[in-house]
Structures are given as C-alpha cells and as structure tokens.
Design an enzyme around this catalytic site. Structure first.
Site, PDB file in Angstrom:
ATOM      1  N   HIS A   1      -0.896   5.834 -10.131  1.00 39.99           N
ATOM      2  CA  HIS A   1       0.156   5.251 -10.978  1.00 39.99           C
ATOM      3  C   HIS A   1      -0.231   5.572 -12.416  1.00 39.99           C
ATOM      4  O   HIS A   1      -1.016   4.843 -13.021  1.00 39.99           O
ATOM      5  CB  HIS A   1       0.218   3.724 -10.799  1.00 39.99           C
TER       6      HIS A   1
ATOM      7  N   ASN B   1       6.927   3.606  -9.414  1.00 42.40           N
ATOM      8  CA  ASN B   1       7.178   2.260  -9.959  1.00 42.40           C
ATOM      9  C   ASN B   1       6.885   2.194 -11.463  1.00 42.40           C
ATOM     10  O   ASN B   1       6.113   1.369 -11.928  1.00 42.40           O
ATOM     11  CB  ASN B   1       6.380   1.195  -9.200  1.00 42.40           C
TER      12      ASN B   1
ATOM     13  N   LYS C   1       8.944   6.954  -1.376  1.00 43.91           N
ATOM     14  CA  LYS C   1       8.094   5.752  -1.380  1.00 43.91           C
ATOM     15  C   LYS C   1       8.979   4.533  -1.189  1.00 43.91           C
ATOM     16  O   LYS C   1       9.970   4.351  -1.916  1.00 43.91           O
ATOM     17  CB  LYS C   1       7.360   5.644  -2.721  1.00 43.91           C
TER      18      LYS C   1
ATOM     19  N   HIS D   1       4.600   1.057   1.278  1.00 41.04           N
ATOM     20  CA  HIS D   1       3.748  -0.072   0.913  1.00 41.04           C
ATOM     21  C   HIS D   1       4.126  -1.146   1.916  1.00 41.04           C
ATOM     22  O   HIS D   1       5.195  -1.759   1.819  1.00 41.04           O
ATOM     23  CB  HIS D   1       4.050  -0.524  -0.523  1.00 41.04           C
TER      24      HIS D   1
ATOM     25  N   ASP E   1      -5.235   4.932  -5.406  1.00 50.51           N
ATOM     26  CA  ASP E   1      -4.296   3.882  -5.848  1.00 50.51           C
ATOM     27  C   ASP E   1      -4.650   3.456  -7.275  1.00 50.51           C
ATOM     28  O   ASP E   1      -4.643   2.259  -7.599  1.00 50.51           O
ATOM     29  CB  ASP E   1      -4.286   2.689  -4.884  1.00 50.51           C
TER      30      ASP E   1
ATOM     31  N   HIS F   1      -4.277  -1.545 -15.514  1.00 47.12           N
ATOM     32  CA  HIS F   1      -3.710  -2.576 -16.388  1.00 47.12           C
ATOM     33  C   HIS F   1      -4.783  -2.846 -17.437  1.00 47.12           C
ATOM     34  O   HIS F   1      -5.967  -2.578 -17.185  1.00 47.12           O
ATOM     35  CB  HIS F   1      -3.422  -3.859 -15.601  1.00 47.12           C
TER      36      HIS F   1
ATOM     37  N   GLY G   1      -3.583  -4.595  -9.324  1.00 46.68           N
ATOM     38  CA  GLY G   1      -3.924  -3.179  -9.436  1.00 46.68           C
ATOM     39  C   GLY G   1      -5.204  -2.984 -10.209  1.00 46.68           C
ATOM     40  O   GLY G   1      -5.572  -3.813 -11.039  1.00 46.68           O
TER      41      GLY G   1
HETATM   42  O1  DOR Z   1      -1.996  -3.515  -6.798  1.00 47.12           O
HETATM   43  C1  DOR Z   1      -1.077  -2.730  -6.932  1.00 47.12           C
HETATM   44  N1  DOR Z   1      -0.776  -2.198  -8.131  1.00 47.12           N
HETATM   45  N2  DOR Z   1      -0.341  -2.394  -5.861  1.00 47.12           N
HETATM   46  C2  DOR Z   1       0.805  -1.710  -5.987  1.00 47.12           C
HETATM   47  O2  DOR Z   1       1.480  -1.536  -5.015  1.00 47.12           O
HETATM   48  C3  DOR Z   1       1.263  -1.247  -7.309  1.00 47.12           C
HETATM   49  C4  DOR Z   1       0.146  -1.136  -8.234  1.00 47.12           C
HETATM   50  C5  DOR Z   1       0.603  -0.980  -9.673  1.00 47.12           C
HETATM   51  O3  DOR Z   1       1.434  -0.123  -9.921  1.00 47.12           O
HETATM   52  O4  DOR Z   1       0.067  -1.691 -10.531  1.00 47.12           O
HETATM   53 ZN    ZN Z   2      -0.083   2.105  -5.334  1.00 47.62          ZN
END
Ligand code: DOR
Ligand code: ZN
Length: 410
Positions: free
Chosen positions: A44, A76, A132, A167, A294, A298, A313
């Site tokens: 991401h 996303n 997705k 997911h 993954d 943040h 995340g």
């Molecule tokens: O923990 C997660 N963070 N799971 C997800 O499916 C999305 C991801 C995010 O984009 O922060």
């Molecule tokens: Zn993900």
C-alpha cells in the site's frame, strides 16, 4: 555488461554470472548468494491521497533496498482505484514519482471491486494485475460484503479470466464482535474482534464462490490455522484457490501488543502464538503459495493513539527478506522456499513473465533494524531493535546495478 564474479547459487555452487547492461561493472561477489529480483505482491504505497504516510519516491527506495524489484500496489487509496480513469491517473502519478526517485521499480496495480462500478472491470482487464475485494472493512472505504455483489463479482472475474484477491474477514461477525468490546482501550481486543473464525468464515465463502463460478481465487494475508485447513481442503478438491501469508503473521503474535501496542494493530489481526507454527508448516507443505509484505504505513503519531483511534497496518517492505533469511538461518524454511514464495509462485499465480532482475544477498550479514536507517516515509518498523541475519547487498534492476550497502547507485 555486469559481471558478478564468484557468486554462489542457492545450492552453493560458485560461478561467474553475466547480465546484459549498457553499464560495465565487475563485482567481486564471493560469499554472496544470487537470487531473482523479488516480487512483493501486496503493498500500500498510499498514492494518491495519503502521501504524508508514504509515496513512490520513498517507497521505491524502500522496496529496492528490501530486495524487491517488482511490487503490486493495492487500490485502497483516496480516491480508491475503482474506475479505469482512476487507474490511469494513479499510473501517471506513480510514473512521475518514480522518475523523481531514481529507482524505477517495476510495478502493477490492483483494481478495487466496487458494486457501483462493475462495468469498469471489462475496461481495466488488460491494465490490472488482479481484482481486489475487501470482504471486511479495513483502511479506506472499500467494502463488498453483500452476497449478491460477491456473486456478481466472482462471476464477472471468471468471465474475464481475472484473478480475484480477497481480504477475507467476515464483516457481519466483525460488527457483532465489536459490539461486545465497545469502548475497550486494550489493543488485544483487536484480535478478539477479528478472530480466526472471522477469517475462516470469509475464506470459506470466497472458496465456495470460486468453486461455483470457476474463478481463480487468491486469499490474501492468511493468518490462522482455521483458514489453512479450509484452503488445504479446497485445494484437495481441485478448486482454483491459492493463498498468501505475511511476515507479521509469521513473526509476530498477540503477545506483540505488550511491547508494540498500536503498532501491532493490523487487519487481519495478529493471532495467538500457536498459529505461527501452522503457517510455517503450511509453507513447507505448499498450502501457502506466496508472501506479501502487506506494507501498510501509517505515521508514528497515528499509531500512538488509543485503541479505537489507531489505523490498522504496519510497514514491511524493507524487513520482509531479512526476516525470511533469518528464519532460513534458523532452519525454519529454505532459501528455495523464499524464491518460490517471493518470485516463482507469484509469477505463476499472477501470470507474470520473468525478467532479468537479480539481487545478491549476504547470508551472514547481521544488522539491527533501526528506524533511522529505514527508507519508508513513516520511519518506524515493528522489528526495530531486532537483529536480523541475511540482508540484500546488491540489486540489478532493468540492467542497472545498485549497491544497497552504501545506499547508492553504482
Ligand atoms: O492492516 C491493514 N492495513 N489491513 C488492510 O487491509 C489495509 C491496510 C492499510 O491499507 O492500511
Ligand atoms: Zn493489505
């Protein structure tokens, strides 16, 4: 021409390796092991919309220095990648950021399935690596949890011969469990809401749909024994299902909340310790096909908030390979497994042509993960302070040599 002198293969043979290039380099690769440039099929990178967390200028360097020369980016973002036009605009932004970064990563984009935009699927089918579907809520506003939309999406994907990546968390169960723990400030609650059963239930539904419509299904970030058992059974029946796990589900567990607090909050949640063993066994017996970092950055500030406020995340693209190499040094898996999970099996599942990219890893190099050395814009890692054994030291991407030890282009 790039010549790697005295490089070792995975099986220990020593040889010279030549790579076509406009540049001329002769590298003394004695003691280094040659691997393909790895693929991270689950990142991401936050463009567009959340570029204060990450962008492709920081992330392309983070990926390359983590040993990845190809990444697949998730939809996303803000706005989410749910139309052909948005996919095109996202590509333009990425291209300009990659130019600026000087690390021209190979990349592919997922397309987010949204019930208001089913008609876009046909338009993007040549331009996306896979669809997705978020069966449970996570970061962003993509969610498709109603039965009729799921049926329509699996049928469409099958008709267009597109891979569906899910997911898999059951939204109704998440909502139900959330009510039980309303107001809890304990991060452990996250794993009590997003339980193995929540993941199993959605995985089972996706498998049933894949069977019904003959859709190619890839279940992302599998985290529990319950999902593994379900997928193993489906594979035995000949259903077209494959799956991915992540480094954090392999190397962290619910005990990690004690030290990491909000940094350990991720979807699907971290599970109890015993699930980690099952995941390693499922790698060994081939039920788990791929690993995706993954990488979901943040900021430190966002992750330092109270439970309920923190986004889910964690970053991972820079630590995935060293974690896996460390596990290999402890005989938990083989280097062969790493190549299969992070390259060859991904090419098969996503139908991607191979390329000439390679990386050289130093299996003996020990380095402690340190926030100040990270390239990700978010500047933290759940593994900070952990010493890992086995790091990438060179990469050749699109015929250009990068010295990863010196943080420089050769
Ligand atoms: O923990 C997660 N963070 N799971 C997800 O499916 C999305 C991801 C995010 O984009 O922060
Ligand atoms: Zn993900």
């Amino acid at each position: 021409m790039i010549i790697l002198k005295n490089v070792s293969s995975i099986t220990g043979e020593v040889f010279d390796y030549e790579i076509a290039s406009d540049e001329t380099h002769i590298i003394d690769a004695k003691g280094l092991t040659l691997l393909p440039g790895l693929i991270d099929p689950h990142v991401h990178f936050r463009t567009p919309g959340h570029q204060y967390k990450e962008n492709w200028i920081s992330a392309s360097k983070a990926a390359l220095f983590g040993g990845f020369t190809t990444v697949f980016d998730m939809p996303n973002t803000n706005p989410a990648t749910v139309t052909c036009q948005r996919l095109k605009e996202k590509k333009e932004l990425i291209e300009s950021q990659l130019k600026e970064s000087g690390f021209p990563l190979r990349y592919h984009l997922y397309f987010g399935v949204d019930k208001k935009h089913f008609d876009e699927i046909e338009k993007v089918k040549k331009h996306t690596i896979a669809l997705k579907i978020f069966m449970g809520t996570s970061t962003g506003d993509l969610l498709m949890d109603d039965d009729s939309s799921l049926h329509a999406a699996f049928a469409l994907a099958s008709a267009h011969d597109l891979l569906v990546c899910v997911h898999a968390e059951d939204e109704a169960m998440i909502e139900e469990n959330t009510k039980k723990y309303l107001g809890s400030k304990d991060f452990k609650t996250h794993s009590m809401i997003r339980t193995p059963e929540v993941a199993r239930s959605a995985a089972k539904q996706a498998i049933d749909l894949a069977q019904l419509y003959n859709t190619r299904l890839h279940i992302l970030h599998v985290s529990s024994k319950e999902e593994i058992d379900c997928i193993r059974e489906a594979k035995k029946k000949g259903i077209q299902v494959t799956c991915e796990t992540t480094p954090h589900h392999l190397f962290l567990n619910t005990d990690s909340y004690e030290t990491l607090k909000g940094q350990a909050q991720v979807n699907p949640s971290l599970k109890e310790k015993q699930h980690q063993k099952y995941l390693f066994e499922a790698i060994k017996d081939g039920v788990i096909d791929t690993i995706g970092s993954d990488h979901a950055p943040h900021t430190k500030e966002e992750k330092a908030q109270e439970y309920g406020e923190t986004p889910s995340g964690m970053p991972g693209v820079e630590t995935t390979l060293p974690l896996l190499l460390t596990a290999a040094s402890e005989n938990k898996l083989n280097i062969d497994d790493i190549v299969r999970l992070c390259s060859t099996r991904i090419q098969e599942i996503y139908r991607l042509a191979p390329n000439d990219d390679v990386i050289l890893v130093d299996l003996e190099m020990k380095k402690t993960v340190d926030d100040s050395h990270l390239n990700t814009k978010c500047g933290w890692s759940p593994y900070s302070g952990t010493q890992l054994k086995g790091w990438p030291v060179y990469a050749v991407m699109k015929g250009v040599l990068y010295n990863l030890r010196e943080g420089a282009i050769c």
